[in-house]
Structures are given as structure tokens and as C-alpha cells.
Design an enzyme around this catalytic site. Sequence first.
Site, PDB file in Angstrom:
ATOM      1  N   HIS A   1      -3.113  61.532 -40.151  1.00  0.00           N
ATOM      2  CA  HIS A   1      -4.261  61.627 -41.047  1.00  0.00           C
ATOM      3  C   HIS A   1      -4.685  60.255 -41.557  1.00  0.00           C
ATOM      4  O   HIS A   1      -5.884  59.970 -41.654  1.00  0.00           O
ATOM      5  CB  HIS A   1      -3.956  62.539 -42.235  1.00  0.00           C
ATOM      6  CG  HIS A   1      -5.150  62.776 -43.101  1.00  0.00           C
ATOM      7  ND1 HIS A   1      -5.430  61.988 -44.199  1.00  0.00           N
ATOM      8  CD2 HIS A   1      -6.162  63.687 -43.006  1.00  0.00           C
ATOM      9  CE1 HIS A   1      -6.556  62.409 -44.758  1.00  0.00           C
ATOM     10  NE2 HIS A   1      -7.023  63.431 -44.052  1.00  0.00           N
TER      11      HIS A   1
ATOM     12  N   LYS B   1     -13.929  61.899 -37.830  1.00  0.00           N
ATOM     13  CA  LYS B   1     -12.798  60.997 -37.595  1.00  0.00           C
ATOM     14  C   LYS B   1     -12.742  60.534 -36.143  1.00  0.00           C
ATOM     15  O   LYS B   1     -12.089  59.539 -35.835  1.00  0.00           O
ATOM     16  CB  LYS B   1     -11.493  61.689 -37.986  1.00  0.00           C
ATOM     17  CG  LYS B   1     -11.436  62.057 -39.469  1.00  0.00           C
ATOM     18  CD  LYS B   1     -10.233  62.933 -39.782  1.00  0.00           C
ATOM     19  CE  LYS B   1     -10.222  63.340 -41.260  1.00  0.00           C
ATOM     20  NZ  LYS B   1      -9.117  64.283 -41.553  1.00  0.00           N
TER      21      LYS B   1
ATOM     22  N   GLU C   1      14.489  52.448 -40.381  1.00  0.00           N
ATOM     23  CA  GLU C   1      15.317  52.683 -39.198  1.00  0.00           C
ATOM     24  C   GLU C   1      15.250  51.489 -38.249  1.00  0.00           C
ATOM     25  O   GLU C   1      16.233  51.157 -37.569  1.00  0.00           O
ATOM     26  CB  GLU C   1      14.874  53.955 -38.478  1.00  0.00           C
ATOM     27  CG  GLU C   1      15.080  55.246 -39.267  1.00  0.00           C
ATOM     28  CD  GLU C   1      16.543  55.580 -39.504  1.00  0.00           C
ATOM     29  OE1 GLU C   1      17.400  55.099 -38.742  1.00  0.00           O
ATOM     30  OE2 GLU C   1      16.843  56.313 -40.465  1.00  0.00           O
TER      31      GLU C   1
END
Length: 435
Positions: free
Chosen positions: A349, A390, A177
Site C-alpha cells: 500500500h 495507483k 533481519e
Amino acid sequence: MSNLNVSKTNEDAAPKNLLEAAPLPSNSTVTSRPEVPSVSASAVLGESSSMPKGTPICRGYDFSQFQQQQQQQSSSSFDALDAIMKSMCTTGFQATNVALAIERINEMRAWRLSDQTWKEGDDEDLRPPSIRSKIRTRIFMSYTSNQISCGQREVLRFLVQHRMVDVIVTTAGGIEEDLIKTFEPTFMGDFHLKGRELRKSGINRIGNLLIPNSNYCRFEDWMAPLLHRMHDEQDQSYKEWMIQQSNQKDGGDSPLTPPKPWTPSKFIHRLGKEINDESSVLYWAYKHDIPIFCPALTDGSVGDMIYFHSYKRPGFLLDIAADIRGINDLAVQSHKTGQIILGGGLVKHHTCNANLMRNGADYSVFINTAQEFDGSDSGASPDEAVSWGKIRIDAKPVKVCADASIVFPLIVSQTFAKNVKEWEKNHVGTTCWID
């Protein structure tokens, strides 16, 4: 039902009619009004614990002072947007989370290793204060493709153009895009336009945005010959390697390392070089050597082009294994990391998982509308990411539940867009890691 009966002889039993309950003693701190049943008074007018000293008071921006402030201050010294954004800290709900996101981003941008005292056992090469003051946070900027489809593209381009982020993670749409907009514009539409009629007209809808099919045709016209040239370069490098191998004497030099194939990030880097358009995010990422990782590069128009190319000329290679090594190493080789993630799914993620390799990011800002009730990673809270390693357990992550196209430009106005020249001056000579 017998177990619900209350013995009339039990003095501790509750009265049958609560309205007949005896009033509280006259010295009660709740109320001594006899007309108020004691049970109601205790429930409704119970005592409160004192709030800790210094607890912020909920208060938003008072627009009644707006005109007065404008009269007292020149237009150059009074900024209504700044005042409104500052007030969000005590507005509550997601406004307060926006203010907290601003705090975290400013913290990750300002941090230097010199903020931490060198101690015995640390790397001796990192002991000099002059070195420590030049080591900064590595900032991961991640976004879903819709952020490029909409006007957020210009916001993201600003960050990359001024080298304000160090690593980018996006989806295939976030790549194509950006390129397509250099050829043809995306148009404003409406959320309620009928898909059936749009399909007949060759118009694609993204929310309330419209993209004609012809835009993708222009992209294919540009992409197809470039893909052939990249394939030529790949094959040529293997031919040269094979010639070098065959020219080695028996028992002589050790085998030469085979050439490295294209990776998604190198592929994207080349696209940024070839597009050569300053309106493009990819162009500025190429210009400043900022890696863009896209593990799902084939999930979109780029994948369509590779698919069509494979029928004309099979054998084009993309090495995703090298890219997972690349992004994970960037996370590991950082003294501090910050992650700003717009949207969920793959980009969220992939970024968080890279930071898992270093036992979590130090600063985290999530902006999305997903909720955690369905167990999706998109909706997972920052605290869930802490459980996986994380995000660091001592971090103060923030999630803003809002449309990123609304809140992220506001956040940028109070962070990256502030004092740009001064920031660029302080940024010169800094690094995220010293080998």
C-alpha cells in the site's frame, strides 16, 4: 407444481423423454448422427467461433528435446533455464503470469523518455534527444520482512549492489533481519517444529527457518550504543541552533530554521553506513544513496531497542512526516515509474499510495499469495489499484499468485541478471528526473 406441466397440444413444447428427441437435420454442422439426441448434440458439439489469427498456442517446454539441444549446442550457448523460462509464456496459469512479469520488468528497465516524441507544450528543456535518452524509469522495489529472513536477501542485495532499483520500501523486519545476518546466521528448520519446545530452547521460527534469541542479543549489543550516539547528534544540533538563535541581534536576521530530526529513512541510511558489511542490503543502499522507506520502523526489534532506550534517555525523535513527503516527491518527480512488490500489507500500500500522487505507476508487478475475496489490500488485484489511481489506466500490470521465494529469483535471472555489464554501461549518466 401445475406451472411446470407442459401442454401436449403445444407444438413447441420439449418432448417428455429427451432421448426420443428427433435427430438434427442431415445438413447440420454439429452432427447428423441419429443416435445422438439433438439437445445433447447442440450442448456438447456446438459450433465454435474461430480464434483470432496469431493467438498463441498453449505449449510448455518439451524435455524430450533437452538432450538433443545439449548435443547440438555447446554448454556456453545453450541455457536450459532460459529455454524453460521462455516456454512459460505459453505454459498457462501462473507460469504465463511469470513470463508477463518478466516482460514488464524488462520494459520498465529499457524505457527512456526518448521513446516518446516531444510535442508542443512539453518542457523545452527536455526537447534535445541527448537529454531524453538519459531519462529512465524510477523503479520502486518493495518487499516484506520474510524476503530478507529467507535466501531472497542475496537476490535483493544483488539488485541494490548494482543500483538496479531506485527506491526501497520494506518493514521493520526487512531492516533488522538484514543487519542481524551480518552478525549471526539464520538456520534451516521445519514448518512442523513445535512452538512450545522451541520457546523453551530460545529459538524463534519463521516458517521453516530458525533464529536463536542470541542473534537478537548481538543486534542489541551493536544497536544500543549507536542509538545513544545518534541521540547525542540530535541533541547537539539543537544546542547549536539555540546558541545561534540567542546570538542573533534583536530585530536582526530572520529566525534560523531548526535542525531536522532523524527520519526513518535517514536512520536506516545511518545503519547501513555503520554496519559496513558487503553482505548487507542496507550497506549497499547507503553506498549508492538509495533511500529505504520503512513507515513501520518501530514494529520489530528496532522498535524494541528504541523502547528500551526511552527508559534510559527519553527524547529521541523520528519524523515520519518528512518521509511521507520524501517518498511521494520521488514518485511525483518521475517521468515513468515502475513498482515491483513482493508480498502485501504495508509495503504494497505504501508504494502504491506514493504512485497515486502521480496518477498511478506505469509498470506494476505484484507477487504474493493473497486473494481478494476478503477485501484486503494485500490480496487486491492490480485492477482494483487502477480504480484508485495507483496504477495508470493504460498500464498492463501483472500479478503472480505464487511464493516470491520461488518465482522472484527466476524472474531476476531473466531480467536484472542479464547482461549486467552492458546494462551498467548504459545506466551511466541516466536520471529519473531533471528539475
